[in-house]
Structures are given as structure tokens and as C-alpha cells.
Design a protein around this motif. Structure first.
Motif, PDB file in Angstrom:
ATOM      1  N   GLY A  82      -4.045   3.417  -5.582  1.00 58.59           N
ATOM      2  CA  GLY A  82      -3.084   2.540  -4.905  1.00 58.59           C
ATOM      3  C   GLY A  82      -3.691   1.865  -3.682  1.00 58.59           C
ATOM      4  O   GLY A  82      -3.474   0.673  -3.443  1.00 58.59           O
ATOM      5  N   LEU A  83      -4.477   2.653  -2.895  1.00 57.66           N
ATOM      6  CA  LEU A  83      -5.134   2.061  -1.728  1.00 57.66           C
ATOM      7  C   LEU A  83      -6.220   1.064  -2.138  1.00 57.66           C
ATOM      8  O   LEU A  83      -6.406   0.025  -1.503  1.00 57.66           O
ATOM      9  CB  LEU A  83      -5.736   3.169  -0.863  1.00 57.66           C
ATOM     10  CG  LEU A  83      -4.723   4.103  -0.188  1.00 57.66           C
ATOM     11  CD1 LEU A  83      -5.444   5.214   0.564  1.00 57.66           C
ATOM     12  CD2 LEU A  83      -3.812   3.321   0.755  1.00 57.66           C
ATOM     13  N   LEU A  84      -6.959   1.377  -3.209  1.00 58.23           N
ATOM     14  CA  LEU A  84      -8.006   0.466  -3.673  1.00 58.23           C
ATOM     15  C   LEU A  84      -7.435  -0.867  -4.154  1.00 58.23           C
ATOM     16  O   LEU A  84      -8.079  -1.912  -4.021  1.00 58.23           O
ATOM     17  CB  LEU A  84      -8.809   1.115  -4.796  1.00 58.23           C
ATOM     18  CG  LEU A  84      -9.746   2.258  -4.379  1.00 58.23           C
ATOM     19  CD1 LEU A  84     -10.389   2.875  -5.616  1.00 58.23           C
ATOM     20  CD2 LEU A  84     -10.823   1.755  -3.432  1.00 58.23           C
ATOM     21  N   SER A  85      -6.235  -0.849  -4.695  1.00 63.37           N
ATOM     22  CA  SER A  85      -5.641  -2.075  -5.226  1.00 63.37           C
ATOM     23  C   SER A  85      -4.878  -2.873  -4.185  1.00 63.37           C
ATOM     24  O   SER A  85      -4.462  -4.007  -4.459  1.00 63.37           O
ATOM     25  CB  SER A  85      -4.696  -1.736  -6.389  1.00 63.37           C
ATOM     26  OG  SER A  85      -3.618  -0.928  -5.927  1.00 63.37           O
ATOM     27  N   THR A  86      -4.696  -2.337  -2.986  1.00 66.17           N
ATOM     28  CA  THR A  86      -3.931  -3.044  -1.951  1.00 66.17           C
ATOM     29  C   THR A  86      -4.711  -3.200  -0.652  1.00 66.17           C
ATOM     30  O   THR A  86      -4.975  -4.316  -0.197  1.00 66.17           O
ATOM     31  CB  THR A  86      -2.616  -2.302  -1.670  1.00 66.17           C
ATOM     32  OG1 THR A  86      -2.908  -0.917  -1.346  1.00 66.17           O
ATOM     33  CG2 THR A  86      -1.695  -2.349  -2.883  1.00 66.17           C
ATOM     34  N   ALA A  87      -5.096  -2.065  -0.046  1.00 61.49           N
ATOM     35  CA  ALA A  87      -5.750  -2.135   1.260  1.00 61.49           C
ATOM     36  C   ALA A  87      -7.166  -2.705   1.168  1.00 61.49           C
ATOM     37  O   ALA A  87      -7.590  -3.484   2.038  1.00 61.49           O
ATOM     38  CB  ALA A  87      -5.788  -0.749   1.907  1.00 61.49           C
ATOM     39  N   ALA A 103       0.832  -1.206   0.000  1.00 62.12           N
ATOM     40  CA  ALA A 103       0.000   0.000   0.000  1.00 62.12           C
ATOM     41  C   ALA A 103       0.867   1.256   0.000  1.00 62.12           C
ATOM     42  O   ALA A 103       0.560   2.250  -0.681  1.00 62.12           O
ATOM     43  CB  ALA A 103      -0.932  -0.008   1.215  1.00 62.12           C
ATOM     44  N   LEU A 104       1.969   1.209   0.743  1.00 61.18           N
ATOM     45  CA  LEU A 104       2.890   2.357   0.761  1.00 61.18           C
ATOM     46  C   LEU A 104       3.502   2.585  -0.622  1.00 61.18           C
ATOM     47  O   LEU A 104       3.590   3.729  -1.102  1.00 61.18           O
ATOM     48  CB  LEU A 104       3.988   2.098   1.800  1.00 61.18           C
ATOM     49  CG  LEU A 104       5.039   3.193   1.964  1.00 61.18           C
ATOM     50  CD1 LEU A 104       4.415   4.443   2.567  1.00 61.18           C
ATOM     51  CD2 LEU A 104       6.189   2.703   2.857  1.00 61.18           C
ATOM     52  N   LEU A 105       3.910   1.505  -1.271  1.00 56.90           N
ATOM     53  CA  LEU A 105       4.515   1.646  -2.589  1.00 56.90           C
ATOM     54  C   LEU A 105       3.501   2.075  -3.637  1.00 56.90           C
ATOM     55  O   LEU A 105       3.833   2.809  -4.582  1.00 56.90           O
ATOM     56  CB  LEU A 105       5.150   0.311  -3.010  1.00 56.90           C
ATOM     57  CG  LEU A 105       6.284  -0.211  -2.124  1.00 56.90           C
ATOM     58  CD1 LEU A 105       6.762  -1.562  -2.618  1.00 56.90           C
ATOM     59  CD2 LEU A 105       7.450   0.777  -2.091  1.00 56.90           C
ATOM     60  N   ALA A 106       2.248   1.630  -3.480  1.00 58.56           N
ATOM     61  CA  ALA A 106       1.239   1.961  -4.482  1.00 58.56           C
ATOM     62  C   ALA A 106       0.661   3.356  -4.290  1.00 58.56           C
ATOM     63  O   ALA A 106       0.392   4.063  -5.258  1.00 58.56           O
ATOM     64  CB  ALA A 106       0.117   0.918  -4.443  1.00 58.56           C
TER      65      ALA A 106
END
Length: 406
Positions: A149-154, A132-135
Motif C-alpha cells: 500500500g505504501l509502495l503504491s501511494t507514498a 496511503a492510509l486507505l491502502a
């Protein structure tokens, strides 16, 4: 949760292989489409560097259930390489004109959603937080990067954790319900045991009192009467009453021991044997013949006791329901067990109402249960030539403990 590192095979079941393969091929198609839309990379790794990295991550999905930690490590390494390329070497692993807003491999949401089922909570949160940090790139927030980025990880991790928690809650509720049902069953068994003890005590007190009076009166009659036949009949009554008291004490002991769940020590064989039963039946006017073949020593005491009860109940039924008839008792001992048969010729006159109405109607059912408990077979019904026939085939030894038949 623990990972399936010790599981053999790539997948837990064939359906996992189907949907993992389908998902991998789908994302490969998506990445090929994105490559065609964005064009090749321009770095020294060649024009297909970005596509090769994405396809490698997509194919790693096939090994996720067997090697969750290495697949998660590959995903993190790919995300770090993509971020380093975007920051320090544009065009090396990402095209200069990126076709999407994601800065992690496209397969990331699927992998993270499954890692929630495969890894322990702490390791999952570390991997999801790093991705999430990287995205999201919080050091350089932008409307077209951070939210996606948050939608694709968190988001995939949160959804998976929710469903896993729900599944565990349902499992816990189901276990609790089953435990409550078992406890209710134990309470019911305890209540039945208490009722059995109470009934055993009442039966002992009431029936023993009446039988004791009968034995005392018969003994007094045998002493005071001057008639030899009366004294003989009184002695028979006294002896049978004493025998009934012994058997009642044995039965009450069985009820009490079964109610507490404690094993009961083997009882001695009943007083007398089948020959005594035949003699008693003849003495009361039922002509009874006994036929014995084989060696009685081939069967265990429990089987002999069961055969005794079969003959006893059968002759009792003859006296109750077939007055004036004759009966035959056949015992055939052989290495495989014992065959018991009691047959009568049928009633000659009407049965005595006092005797016919004295039973509970459960004698044959009780015999069937006793015989089946020792592994035998039981049959009862009208004989072909008239009358009634009761038969049992018993094994030589009880397949369980010797106390099972009592």
C-alpha cells in the motif's frame, strides 16, 4: 504549484495525450486481466462492478491535466468504496479472492505521480496521505498489505516531489547565473562609461589646448603682419580653428552624455552648410563643384546633419589622398529622402605624408555606422572612370528619435 484549471484543451501538448492514452489503455488491459484471473463480483451491483470501477478510474487518467481535482476526488472515492466493500460487503466491489495485494485502484501510482506536478504541496499531501492510509490499513497491519500500500501511494509521490524539487533547483540556478551575467554586463557597461568619460576629458584638455594656441597664434599673426595675403590666411586658420573647437566641444558632450546613459538634447546644425564645405575645398586647391536638386526642407535636421558629415569626411579624404584632383558633390532631395554623392577624379601627384598619415583609418567605417544608424545605406569604392566615390542614400526622417544619429 497551481493547477491548470484555466487551460483550454485536455492536454498541454499533443505528446501528453499520447502517453496518457497509452497508459490508460495499458491499465485497462491489466484490470481486464486481473478480472479474468479473479472472477466476477458476487454483490447486487453485478458481476462486472469491480471491472467497471477500475476502468472508470483508468479512463479518468485522460482528464487528469485538465481536471486534476475531480480526478483525485474520484480516486479517493473509489478507494473508500473498495475499502468499505472489503470490510462490510465482501464481493460487492472487490472479488472475495483478490488477485492483488492493493486495495486502491491500480492506476493510483500514475495519478499520484502526476498530481505532484499539478497541485499545490498541501493539497497533494492530504490526498496522498489519505490514499496511503486507505491502502496501508495501519489499523490492521499485514505483511501482504501495508508495504504494498505504501509502495503504491507514498513512493510515487516522494519520487515526483524529488524530481520537481530538482527541476526547481536547476531553474533557480539557471536564473541566478543569468542574473549574474546581466550584472556582469552592467558592470562592464559602467566601466566602459567611466573610461569614455575619462577619454572625453583627456581629449578635451589636450586637443583644446593645442587648438586654442593655434587660434591665438593665427590671430596674432593676422594683427601683426603687414602682408594682406598672410593676414587673410591667418584669419582663415583662426576661423577654422574656432570651428574645430566648437565641433570638439560638441563631440565631447556626446561622449559624456552617452556615458551616463542620459538623452542628449538636439544640437543645432553644424556651422555653415555643404556650400561652405565646397568653398573651403576650392580655397585649398581642390576644384569642387556642387549640384543640388530638390528642396532641402523635405529632410529632417538629423538627416541633413548626417549628409553634412558625409560630404565633410569625403572632401577631407580627397585632400588627404587625392591631391591635384577635382571633385563633385551631388545632393538630390526628393520626397523619399536624400541621395548624397562625392566623387573625385583621382590623385595627380603623391599625397602629402603629413596629411595622409594623420587619419585613424576609421573614417569610412564611422560614416557607414552613422548612415546606417539613421536608416540609410552607404557605399564607398573606386569610381568606374577612375578616382574614388562615396555615396549615401538617406531617408527623409529618422525612424527613431531625432537624437539617434549623433
Amino acid at each position: 504549484m497551481t493547477g491548470p484549471a484555466g487551460r483550454s484543451g485536455l492536454w498541454r501538448q499533443p505528446s501528453d495525450g499520447v502517453w496518457l492514452t497509452a497508459s490508460s489503455l495499458l491499465f485497462i488491459g491489466i484490470d481486464v486481466g486481473l478480472f479474468l484471473a479473479a472472477g466476477p463480483t458476487t454483490g447486487f451491483l453485478g458481476p462486472y462492478a469491480a471491472l467497471t470501477l477500475m476502468v472508470a478510474c483508468d479512463l479518468a487518467l485522460l482528464f487528469l491535466f485538465r481536471f486534476p481535482n475531480p480526478v483525485a476526488g474520484l480516486l479517493v472515492a473509489a478507494a473508500l468504496a473498495m475499502l468499505a466493500s472489503d470490510l462490510f460487503a465482501p464481493g460487492l466491489l472487490l472479488p472475495v479472492e483478490k488477485p492483488t495485494l492493493m486495495t486502491v485502484p491500480t492506476i493510483t501510482p500514475v495519478v499520484l505521480s502526476q498530481l505532484a506536478r499539478l497541485l499545490d504541496r498541501r493539497r497533494l499531501l492530504w490526498i496522498a496521505g489519505l490514499l496511503a492510509l486507505l491502502a496501508a490499513r495501519p489499523w490492521d497491519p499485514a505483511w501482504n498489505t501495508t508495504p504494498f500500500g505504501l509502495l503504491s501511494t507514498a513512493l510515487p509521490v516522494a519520487i515526483s516531489l524529488y524530481f520537481e524539487a530538482r527541476k526547481q533547483l536547476l531553474r533557480s540556478l539557471r536564473d541566478r547565473a543569468e542574473r549574474a551575467e546581466r550584472e556582469q554586463h552592467l558592470l562592464a557597461e559602467r566601466a566602459r562609461a567611466a573610461e569614455r568619460r575619462r577619454l572625453a576629458g583627456e581629449m578635451h584638455d589636450v586637443v583644446t589646448h593645442r587648438l586654442s594656441l593655434m587660434v591665438l597664434h593665427a590671430g596674432a599673426l593676422g594683427v601683426t603682419s603687414a602682408d594682406q595675403q598672410v593676414r587673410s590666411a591667418a584669419e582663415n586658420i583662426r576661423r577654422e580653428g574656432a570651428h574645430a573647437l566648437d565641433e570638439l566641444r560638441d563631440l565631447v558632450g556626446v561622449l559624456r552624455d552617452n556615458s551616463t546613459g542620459e538623452p542628449k538634447a538636439p544640437n543645432p546644425p553644424p556651422a555653415g552648410d555643404v556650400a561652405d564645405l565646397v568653398a573651403e575645398s576650392t580655397a585649398v586647391g581642390i576644384g569642387t563643384e556642387l549640384s543640388v536638386r530638390g528642396d532641402p526642407a523635405v529632410v529632417s535636421p538629423t538627416v541633413a546633419r548626417t549628409a553634412y558629415r558625409v560630404v565633410q569626411e569625403a572632401l577631407t579624404n580627397v585632400r588627404k589622398h587625392a591631391p591635384g584632383s577635382s571633385a563633385t558633390v551631388s545632393l538630390h532631395y526628393h520626397p523619399g529622402g536624400l541621395e548624397v554623392c562625392v566623387a573625385d577624379t583621382g590623385a595627380v601627384g603623391p599625397p602629402d605624408p603629413a596629411l595622409a598619415g594623420s587619419g585613424s583609418g576609421a573614417g569610412l567605417n564611422g560614416l557607414r555606422q552613422r548612415v546606417e544608424l539613421v536608416g540609410g545605406t552607404f557605399e564607398a569604392g573606386a569610381a568606374p572612370g577612375g578616382g574614388f566615390r562615396i555615396g549615401a542614400i538617406l531617408p527623409a526622417y529618422v525612424p527613431t528619435t531625432e537624437g539617434a544619429a549623433r
